[in-house]
Design an enzyme around this catalytic site. Structure first.
Site, PDB file in Angstrom:
ATOM      1  N   ASP A  39     -38.682 -29.438 -46.186  1.00  0.00           N
ATOM      2  CA  ASP A  39     -37.335 -29.448 -46.861  1.00  0.00           C
ATOM      3  C   ASP A  39     -36.516 -28.182 -46.927  1.00  0.00           C
ATOM      4  OD1 ASP A  39     -39.273 -27.726 -48.083  1.00  0.00           O
ATOM      5  OD2 ASP A  39     -38.818 -28.171 -49.966  1.00  0.00           O
ATOM      6  N   HIS A 244     -25.690 -19.080 -19.209  1.00  0.00           N
ATOM      7  CA  HIS A 244     -26.038 -19.223 -20.646  1.00  0.00           C
ATOM      8  C   HIS A 244     -27.176 -18.738 -21.089  1.00  0.00           C
ATOM      9  CE1 HIS A 244     -22.513 -22.524 -21.515  1.00  0.00           C
ATOM     10  NE2 HIS A 244     -22.132 -21.317 -21.029  1.00  0.00           N
ATOM     11  N   ASP A 261     -21.756 -11.887 -23.820  1.00  0.00           N
ATOM     12  CA  ASP A 261     -20.663 -12.828 -24.135  1.00  0.00           C
ATOM     13  C   ASP A 261     -20.834 -13.231 -25.567  1.00  0.00           C
ATOM     14  OD1 ASP A 261     -19.267 -15.096 -24.475  1.00  0.00           O
ATOM     15  OD2 ASP A 261     -19.693 -16.026 -22.804  1.00  0.00           O
ATOM     16  N   ASP A 272     -14.042 -15.264 -28.504  1.00  0.00           N
ATOM     17  CA  ASP A 272     -15.080 -15.659 -27.476  1.00  0.00           C
ATOM     18  C   ASP A 272     -14.722 -14.515 -26.466  1.00  0.00           C
ATOM     19  OD1 ASP A 272     -16.616 -16.557 -25.455  1.00  0.00           O
ATOM     20  OD2 ASP A 272     -15.602 -18.478 -25.124  1.00  0.00           O
ATOM     21  N   HIS A 351     -17.981 -21.878 -12.281  1.00  0.00           N
ATOM     22  CA  HIS A 351     -17.619 -22.525 -13.657  1.00  0.00           C
ATOM     23  C   HIS A 351     -15.868 -22.472 -13.605  1.00  0.00           C
ATOM     24  CE1 HIS A 351     -17.101 -18.648 -15.649  1.00  0.00           C
ATOM     25  NE2 HIS A 351     -18.173 -18.326 -15.145  1.00  0.00           N
ATOM     26  N   HIS A 355     -11.142 -22.623 -21.427  1.00  0.00           N
ATOM     27  CA  HIS A 355     -11.536 -23.659 -22.449  1.00  0.00           C
ATOM     28  C   HIS A 355     -10.377 -23.479 -23.474  1.00  0.00           C
ATOM     29  CE1 HIS A 355     -14.085 -21.328 -24.684  1.00  0.00           C
ATOM     30  NE2 HIS A 355     -14.654 -20.962 -23.547  1.00  0.00           N
ATOM     31  N   HIS A 362     -15.490 -24.074 -28.032  1.00  0.00           N
ATOM     32  CA  HIS A 362     -14.869 -25.048 -27.062  1.00  0.00           C
ATOM     33  C   HIS A 362     -14.118 -26.036 -27.868  1.00  0.00           C
ATOM     34  CE1 HIS A 362     -18.281 -23.788 -24.090  1.00  0.00           C
ATOM     35  NE2 HIS A 362     -17.356 -22.914 -24.356  1.00  0.00           N
ATOM     36  N   GLU A 385     -11.889 -16.433 -18.251  1.00  0.00           N
ATOM     37  CA  GLU A 385     -13.205 -15.828 -18.136  1.00  0.00           C
ATOM     38  C   GLU A 385     -13.540 -16.027 -16.644  1.00  0.00           C
ATOM     39  OE1 GLU A 385     -16.312 -18.093 -20.352  1.00  0.00           O
ATOM     40  OE2 GLU A 385     -14.729 -19.438 -21.384  1.00  0.00           O
ATOM     41  N   TYR A 389     -21.301 -14.210  -9.966  1.00  0.00           N
ATOM     42  CA  TYR A 389     -22.917 -14.122 -10.191  1.00  0.00           C
ATOM     43  C   TYR A 389     -23.520 -14.207  -8.865  1.00  0.00           C
ATOM     44  CZ  TYR A 389     -20.407 -15.910 -14.375  1.00  0.00           C
ATOM     45  OH  TYR A 389     -19.517 -16.141 -15.433  1.00  0.00           O
ATOM     46  N   ARG A 406     -18.944 -11.111 -15.819  1.00  0.00           N
ATOM     47  CA  ARG A 406     -17.897 -11.974 -16.412  1.00  0.00           C
ATOM     48  C   ARG A 406     -16.993 -11.222 -17.189  1.00  0.00           C
ATOM     49  NH1 ARG A 406     -20.924 -15.863 -17.892  1.00  0.00           N
ATOM     50  NH2 ARG A 406     -21.168 -15.634 -20.066  1.00  0.00           N
ATOM     51  N   GLU A 408     -14.019 -11.840 -20.267  1.00  0.00           N
ATOM     52  CA  GLU A 408     -13.452 -13.063 -20.909  1.00  0.00           C
ATOM     53  C   GLU A 408     -12.500 -12.529 -22.048  1.00  0.00           C
ATOM     54  OE1 GLU A 408     -16.135 -15.687 -22.939  1.00  0.00           O
ATOM     55  OE2 GLU A 408     -14.788 -17.258 -22.865  1.00  0.00           O
TER      56      GLU A 408
HETATM   57  N1  GLY Z   1     -19.119 -18.473 -24.708  1.00  0.00           N
HETATM   58  C1  GLY Z   1     -19.230 -19.746 -24.083  1.00  0.00           C
HETATM   59  C2  GLY Z   1     -17.993 -19.469 -23.330  1.00  0.00           C
HETATM   60  O1  GLY Z   1     -17.534 -18.625 -22.969  1.00  0.00           O
HETATM   61  O2  GLY Z   1     -17.617 -20.636 -23.020  1.00  0.00           O
HETATM   62 MN    MN Z   2     -17.623 -16.663 -23.740  1.00  0.00          MN
HETATM   63 MN    MN Z   3     -15.548 -19.044 -23.306  1.00  0.00          MN
END
Ligand code: GLY
Ligand code: MN
Ligand code: MN
Length: 440
Positions: A39, A244, A261, A272, A351, A355, A362, A385, A389, A406, A408
């Site tokens: 519960d 991630h 991050d 972010d 990547h 975004h 996101h 970002e 790597y 990275r 960002e």
């Molecule tokens: N923190 C997830 C991204 O940078 O998209």
């Molecule tokens: Mn991020």
């Molecule tokens: Mn991001």
């Protein structure tokens, strides 16, 4: 008398009602409650579309916007007041409270939904609703549509025959941030900036990654943030090369880079931010070389962010600087035009660069229009970002191996270019090292 905050939500409902027209309806259920075990529930976070239109954070509720009853165009079905339950879960607004506090035209007990919803669908041919999201409310909505269809056989009124995805209504509105939203994003960015600076100061060899995470969480909560905008990534040494990584339990060593991050969520708006810095010291020479390439890439991509450009343009700008740097230092083969055409940089920068960001990290909003990447417009907010790597087993000179970087930031598109909402987080080598060596 409703509050100015509620007036913002009311104006959004009005805009959406105008957008869907006299035979359109919008139906948005509150986020479902998820059981963690027995519960005990997972912590509750309201659905972003629902909150965007109501400012209401209780579960077990449904918002219905429709022209079926002219006096009741904005209606909320909610949990009723119930002193015996409120002792356990806290106060509820109830059906009357949502009218006085949130400014909707009417409130009803959620138990009346099955009986009343078909009436709000009479004369409606188009329902804006996220079909296929698997929400438990799906079955109730489809039953109400079936009931409206039966009634229509007798009344001759329209009944729902078309479902439209929120992508074309609410999500298009959410993609363009209004002043209230930008204010929240700036405040989230300010707290996030404090937390990242704190991390640079406190991280030391011998500490665990989660200790740095805890130092940041402390600042997030003190800054008024309800939660992080996503699970923080605190990856040191080779963990920085795992995109991630979230275990956050390695003990840091001298000479490590730490990739963080992390961003907080404040008043339902995300930030972010990623920074990468040497743990309690200075960059080594190979770390510094790759860091400067990544930073130049990010700054080039930010400079390319302006109305009319696309996210593909921004990505291309970022990737070409990384490709040129990787060629110069022998990590990939040139020449640059061939490396770009064959996307050779993807071994180390795998990547995309951006975004959308807003209520969701996101965030919602179409990335394409008519099958092509859509041009940026003022009011959109995106991340930039780029990363590099180099896996521990990469087939490159040993000195590059195990380095992950990275950088960002969150960028608002403005009429004449852009504004970096997270510019307060240090990122030049000199500014970062001033903090990482501050206690030394
Ligand atoms: N923190 C997830 C991204 O940078 O998209
Ligand atoms: Mn991020
Ligand atoms: Mn991001």
């Amino acid at each position: 008398m409703v509050s100015p905050k509620s007036a913002v939500h009311a104006a959004r409902r009005r805009r959406l009602l105008d957008h869907v027209g006299p035979t359109g309806a919008v139906i948005v259920p509150a986020a479902a409650v998820h059981i963690r075990n027995n519960d005990v529930e997972h912590s509750y976070r309201q659905d972003s579309d629902f909150f965007y239109l109501t400012g209401f954070d209780e579960p077990h509720a449904v918002l219905v916007l429709s022209h079926a009853h002219p006096e009741q165009q904005s209606v909320l079905f909610v949990q009723p007041r119930d002193p015996s339950r409120e002792v356990w879960d806290g106060p509820r607004l109830g059906a009357e409270g949502v009218v006085s506090e949130l400014g909707v035209d009417a409130g009803f007990d959620i138990a009346e939904l099955a009986e009343k919803l078909p009436g709000f669908l009479e004369g409606v041919d188009t329902v804006h609703y996220a079909v296929g999201s698997g929400h438990p409310f799906d079955a109730q909505l489809f039953a109400a549509v079936g009931a409206a269809r039966q009634r229509a056989r007798r009344s001759g009124k329209l009944f729902p025959t078309t479902f439209v995805d929120p992508l074309h209504g609410i999500h298009e509105m959410r993609l363009f941030k209004d002043e209230a939203e930008l204010d929240a994003m700036r405040r989230a960015a300010a707290v996030t900036a404090d937390a990242h600076q704190r991390a640079m100061v406190v991280a030391r060899p011998g500490m665990h990654e989660f200790e740095v995470q805890a130092a940041m969480d402390h600042i997030f909560r003190l800054g008024g943030c309800e939660r992080t905008a996503y699970d923080s990534i605190v990856g040191s040494g080779p963990n920085a090369t795992i995109l991630h990584y979230r275990a956050n339990r390695r003990k840091m060593e001298a000479g490590d880079l730490l990739l963080i991050d992390a961003g907080c969520e404040l008043d339902y708006y995300a930030s972010d931010v990623t920074r990468t810095f040497p743990v309690g010291g200075r960059f080594t020479e190979p770390q510094k070389i790759l860091y400067e390439i990544c930073l130049a890439s990010q700054e080039t991509a930010i400079a390319a962010t302006k109305p009319g450009a696309t996210l593909d343009d921004v990505h291309e700008a970022a990737a070409s600087v990384i490709a040129a740097g990787l060629i110069e230092h022998g990590l990939i083969e040139g020449p640059l035009d061939e490396a770009m055409k064959e996307q050779r940089y993807k071994t180390f920068f795998m990547h995309k660069t951006s975004h959308w960001i807003g209520m969701d990290v996101h965030d919602v909003g179409a990335y394409f229009a008519d099958g092509a990447p859509r041009p940026l417009e003022p009011g959109m907010v995106l991340t930039i970002e780029p990363g590099i790597y180099v896996a521990e087993n990469a087939e490159v000179d040993e000195r590059w191996r195990g380095i992950g970087i990275r950088i960002e930031d969150d960028i608002l598109v403005t009429a004449d270019g852009h504004e970096n909402l997270t510019a307060a987080v240090p990122k030049t080598v000199a500014d970062v090292e001033a903090l990482t060596t501050s206690g030394a």
